[in-house]
Every structure is written in structure tokens, then in C-alpha cells.
Design an enzyme around this catalytic site. Structure first.
Site, PDB file in Angstrom:
ATOM      1  N   GLU A 162      43.930  34.422  50.284  1.00  0.00           N
ATOM      2  CA  GLU A 162      43.516  34.400  49.006  1.00  0.00           C
ATOM      3  C   GLU A 162      42.180  33.923  49.047  1.00  0.00           C
ATOM      4  OE1 GLU A 162      46.395  32.860  50.188  1.00  0.00           O
ATOM      5  OE2 GLU A 162      47.812  34.172  49.325  1.00  0.00           O
TER       6      GLU A 162
ATOM      7  N   HIS B 269      53.186  35.222  37.923  1.00  0.00           N
ATOM      8  CA  HIS B 269      54.118  34.148  37.918  1.00  0.00           C
ATOM      9  C   HIS B 269      53.577  32.786  37.655  1.00  0.00           C
ATOM     10  CE1 HIS B 269      55.655  37.523  40.325  1.00  0.00           C
ATOM     11  NE2 HIS B 269      56.734  36.940  40.872  1.00  0.00           N
TER      12      HIS B 269
END
Lengths: 281, 313
Positions: B57, B108
Site C-alpha cells: 500500500e 470496506h
């Protein structure tokens, strides 16, 4: 590439010397900043900005320009000096480094003409370089991307994420240079994190590795030229350097990672030593 | 307001594909969650403009910055917890500070992730992203709005954080998104519930339950958390004099905090922040979790009724 002739080498040595003098003047005027890692990178920056990089100071954001990312952003004094000397902005600005009235931020910012990427929080510059290299390939532009990293910096995990990805994407338009001066803020790198065998680590990650003396102008020029001939792989140049290079009391001394000359006497001594170096060139 | 349930993630994936067909500069990134975030839909059609970097990430955000600096409009997706938490410093240093053209679209968000539990239930992301100068933060209320929000952020220069939920959402709007503007979803005189994202639908249902108790509730949707719509918040405070916020987020640094700032600086009235009360979530089906934390219609109605009676008595 131009052939390597003695006159060019001499010119680049003089540029590196001039960058080093600016570093001392800038951090002394600011009474803050990072001389050690700026002095170790001065020869690399001189070769990049006065020989290797395809840049146009009159058109700093020319899409075809080569990109340079100073991932070890604390070497900003040397970087800004190279940019000013190359003509991106007036040299007078350099003495306003780190002052509120100047665009010369403590760490590279997009406010500074010629800066391709802001840095300062270590470990992120190689990722930005990958983005630029990917965009170049997508747009069929032949520019090259150069990222200068510190050796302490590569303790950051993000660097190795980027190293894996650059090799996976076969970014042969990307060159990383590690300023291997063997000192970080607190101590010598080998007393903090064992980085060796550094060459083998990068090789294991899929990079072509070239090791050089990072203060030898000819070796820097040859390595950068060699990096152009690598098909399908990114190249890393491990530049073995001396932290604080050119100023005797700063050389190999961790304390001058982030501290200017501590007195008028120290300041004069640094400039005098650098002037002696210049006379010998 | 047809209340048809639709996946906001799928709406995101479909809109990315449409944008990819219209514009060559759209580039999409993911970090090994593309089948969940639905960026894989873009990847299937535009493999040369899709970079799934694996479980990186931090590296993804840095590469996104480099691509944006080279003229690309970049969408970078992961789950909210990783996109904003794991990569916070990269978002701060490499995207927000240089104000680069990267759209962080995270799926999410919140406890409705469900069974995966607290490790994956991001309840601090709105706070993290709102605190960054240059960053604008949007929580679309439904899938229709997701489509217009994704088109909007693609057309605006600079960084955005867009928070999506995992679960399907009822369509409450026809997608007429106005950046920086809240919307009155239901009129009422006694108190106002200001909600965001998945909690707007539950707040509307709660308002129906409260009507049976004789409490007439106005419901306001805030999709743009930053910059927030001060006018609609102040107007609600003037009209009903009592504000409750509801969010699938920590009550610290989320919608409730933003509303409290607006009210205390402009028109102080009694208010109550409702949501995750500075606790981590736990595993469970998403709807049972909403019930557990009193964030479904019954829970919201109960909390609102107690608040209303406590103030008015």
C-alpha cells in the site's frame, strides 16, 4: 553521450567543489540543515546536473525532461545549489535557505523550480520514481528517471517494496543511486542495521548493480552511461562515499549529519579547505 | 428514493470502466484487493493502465504520486484500513502535501466489514484524511451517488478521499451529487439527525419509528465531510434546536466532530454524537453488528428518543 575528456572532468570537479561551498554557506546562514549527506552527494549531483540530465532550466516542466528525485531529501542544500547553478533560479536565493521568506524549504518541495518531487520523509522517492518511469513508458517518452537514496534511508521498508516492483515492471528507464556514506543520524549504519552485502541485496531483488567510488567523476559518468545499456532491468549504482567529504572535521563524523559549522572559526576553516581543493583541480 | 439495494463497489468498478473508455489519462492502482474493490473490472479492459502492485500500500501511494506528477489521473484503491492507515505517511508526504491528482477510493470502511473483525474495520479513516490539508473527503450515500462522485473527482484536479462500504446500500438519491452540499432527506420539527453513508438509510427508518413515538425528526445527509456544508447544519440547528449525528466511524474525528465544530463556532445547540464510541469493533455479520452497537434503525431510534427526552424534559 559526450566522450569523457579531461576538460569536462575538470569542469565537473569544479562544479562539485562549488556545490560543497554553497552547502557550507547555506547551512551556516540558516544555522540548520544537513551538511554531511550533502557533501557526500556533491559529486553525484554535479555529474547529474552538468552532464547527465536532459533538462532545460527555461522550461523546467518540459514533458520530455529527465526526472530527478532526491529521495534523501535532507541533502537539499546540495540539490538546491546544483539547481541554482544550473539556472533554475538565482543563486542569491540559496542564502535564504530554510527562511520563512524563501521558497527553499528545509526539504525539497514543489515550490522550488526544477524539483520533480517533494521528499523529506525517507523511503518514498523510489516509489515516485517508479510512477514517473511507468508514465514515460505508457506515453512512449524516452526520458529517464534518476532517484538518489541515502544508505540509512534504505532501512525503510518502502524502499524494498519499490525495489521489487521496479524489477517486476522491468523499468530500464529507472536508475537508483545509493549514497553509501556509511553514516546515519545517530551512528554508523553498520552499528544500527547491517546493510551489507548491499550489492547482493539489490541483485537479489532483480536489479543490475554497479559499484563505484562516488567521489570519482569519471566513475560516476561511466556508471550512468552504463546504466543506459541495461535492457529490461532497473540499475542501481552503489556510490561509495565519505560523509562530510571535503571538510576535514566533518568527514566520517555522525554529528555533522544535521548540524552546521559550530563557530565562525569552523565556518572559515571549511571554506578554506574547500578553496584549497579547488586550487588543486 | 426507491430503496433498491445495490453494491457501491460494483458502481465504482463500472464507473471506472466508463471513465477509462472516455479518457486516456485515467490510471487505476490496487494492492492485491482488486476483486474486492472492483478495480479488477478496469484492469480487465485496460491492462496497460492498471497497476496491481501486490501487498504494497505504501509503495502504491508513492507510485500513484509519481504517475500523477507525470500527468495521469490516478485512482488508488484498497480497503479503508490499509489505504489510509497503513499508507498514511505516503498519502501525507507524497500526495496531500504536493496536492497531486490522486483519488484514493477505499472500500470496506466502518464496522460493516463484518466477520473480519476489528483489524479490518476502519473507524478512523475520515479523521485521518480530514486532518490533511489539501485533502477533500466524500462518503457517498448510495450507489447512484457513487457514480456521480467518481465522475466528479475524476474531473477535479487534486487529491480526494472517497469512502465506500462493503455492503450493498439502498438507493436514496438519483445521484444528483453536489460537492460540499448536504441534503435534507426528510423534514421534521423536533430534532435533526445528521448522518453519513450507510447510516443515512438507517436514520430515515429510525425517523419512522420515532414518528410513532410522537417525535418528528428531520434527517440530513452529509456526503461531503470536507469541506462540510456549514449552512445546512446551522439551518437545521435553527429549525429544530437539537442535533444528533450518526456515523459508521469513531465519534471522534468523524462526522460528529465536524458538526460539533460548526455548531460551536456558529450556532451552539445541544447535540449528541452517535457511532462507534471510541471502541474497536468485533466480528459478526454486518447487520448484527449494527444492531449490537445500536447503529441500526432500532438502535438509532432508541438513542435518539433518550436524547430527546433527556433534553426536553
Amino acid at each position: 553521450m559526450e566522450s569523457i575528456n579531461d576538460e569536462k572532468v575538470r569542469e565537473l570537479k569544479l562544479k562539485a567543489n562549488e556545490i560543497r561551498k554553497w552547502v557550507i554557506k547555506m547551512v551556516y546562514a540558516a544555522q540548520s540543515g544537513h551538511p554531511g549527506g550533502s557533501l557526500s552527494a556533491a559529486d553525484i549531483l554535479a555529474v547529474l546536473y552538468f552532464h547527465e540530465l536532459r533538462v532545460d532550466p527555461k522550461n523546467p516542466y518540459w514533458p520530455q525532461r529527465d526526472r530527478f528525485v532526491l529521495s534523501k531529501g535532507h541533502a537539499s542544500p546540495a540539490y538546491y545549489a546544483a539547481l541554482a547553478m544550473r539556472g533554475f533560479f538565482p543563486e542569491e536565493e540559496l542564502l535564504k535557505f530554510r527562511k520563512v521568506e524563501s521558497f527553499l524549504q528545509g526539504h525539497p518541495s514543489l515550490m522550488v523550480p526544477g524539483v520533480d518531487m517533494c521528499t523529506g520523509s525517507l523511503g518514498q522517492g523510489l516509489s515516485a520514481g517508479i510512477g514517473m518511469a511507468l508514465a514515460g513508458k505508457m506515453d512512449s517518452l524516452d526520458y529517464r528517471v534518476y532517484v538518489l537514496l541515502g544508505d540509512g534511508e534504505i532501512e525503510e521498508g518502502n524502499v524494498w517494496e519499490a525495489a521489487m516492483t521496479a524489477a517486476t515492471r522491468k523499468l530500464d528507464n529507472l536508475v537508483a543511486i545509493v549514497d553509501r556514506n556509511k553514516i546515519q543520524l545517530d551512528d554508523f549504519t553498520d552499528r544500527m542495521v547491517e546493510l551489507d552485502p548491499l550489492e547482493e541485496k539489490w541483485r537479489g531483488f532483480g536489479w543490475r548493480v554497479i559499484s563505484i567510488n562516488g567521489h570519482d567523476i569519471v566513475q560516476i559518468m561511466r556508471a550512468l552511461n552504463e546504466a543506459r545499456k541495461t535492457g529490461g532491468r532497473p540499475t542501481v549504482i552503489i556510490a561509495h562515499t565519505v560523509k562530510g567529504k571535503g571538510v576535514s572535521y566533518m568527514e566520517n563524523t555522525p554529528v555533522y549529519h544535521g548540524k552546521p559549522p559550530q563557530s565562525e572559526e569552523e565556518y572559515e576553516k571549511a571554506l578554506k579547505e574547500l578553496e584549497e581543493v579547488r586550487r588543486g583541480i | 428514493m426507491n430503496w433498491d439495494y445495490e453494491s457501491p463497489r460494483k458502481a465504482y468498478g463500472e464507473t471506472l470502466v466508463e471513465l477509462g473508455r472516455e479518457r486516456d489519462d485515467i490510471v487505476v492502482m490496487d494492492a492485491d484487493l482488486s476483486t474486492s474493490t472492483k478495480t479488477a473490472m478496469f484492469g480487465a479492459e485496460f491492462p496497460e493502465r492498471f497497476f496491481n502492485v501486490g501487498l504494497q500500500e505504501q509503495n502504491m501511494m508513492g507510485i500513484a504520486a509519481g504517475l500523477a506528477r507525470s500527468g495521469k489521473t490516478v485512482f488508488a484503491s484498497s480497503f479503508a484500513v490499509f489505504a489510509t492507515g497503513r499508507a498514511y505517511d505516503q498519502v501525507r508526504q507524497s500526495i496531500a502535501y504536493p496536492r497531486l491528482n490522486v483519488k484514493i477510493v477505499a472500500t470496506h470502511g466502518g464496522i460493516t466489514v463484518g466477520e473480519d473483525g476489528a483489524s479490518h474495520q476502519m473507524i478512523e479513516d475520515i479523521g485521518l484524511m480530514s486532518g490533511l490539508p489539501n485533502m477533500r473527503v466524500i462518503v457517498p450515500v448510495d450507489s447512484n451517488e457513487v457514480r456521480s462522485v467518481i465522475r466528479f473527482v475524476a474531473s477535479e484536479e487534486g487529491p480526494f478521499y472517497v469512502r465506500l462500504t462493503r455492503t450493498a446500500l439502498p438507493n436514496l438519491t438519483d445521484g444528483d451529487f453536489k460537492f460540499g452540499k448536504g441534503a435534507v432527506m426528510r423534514d421534521g420539527l423536533d430534532m435533526t439527525i445528521i448522518a453519513t453513508g450507510i447510516e443515512v438509510g438507517y436514520s430515515l427508518k429510525a425517523a419512522e419509528l420515532l414518528k410513532e413515538k410522537g417525535i418528528d425528526v428531520q434527517v440530513v445527509n452529509i456526503s461531503t465531510i470536507k469541506p462540510i456544508d456549514k449552512d445546512i447544519i446551522v439551518k437545521s440547528a435553527q429549525d429544530t434546536g437539537l442535533i444528533m449525528t450518526v456515523e459508521d466511524h469513531n465519534i471522534y474525528n468523524g462526522l460528529g466532530s465536524r458538526v460539533a465544530e460548526v455548531l460551536s463556532e456558529n450556532y451552539p445547540v445541544r447535540m449528541l454524537r452517535h457511532g462507534m464510541r471510541d471502541i474497536f469493533g468485533r466480528s459478526g455479520r454486518w447487520d448484527t453488528l449494527l444492531s449490537h452497537y445500536e447503529m441500526d434503525e432500532k438502535g438509532i431510534a432508541k438513542v435518539a428518543e433518550n436524547f430527546y427526552k433527556g433534553v426536553k424534559s
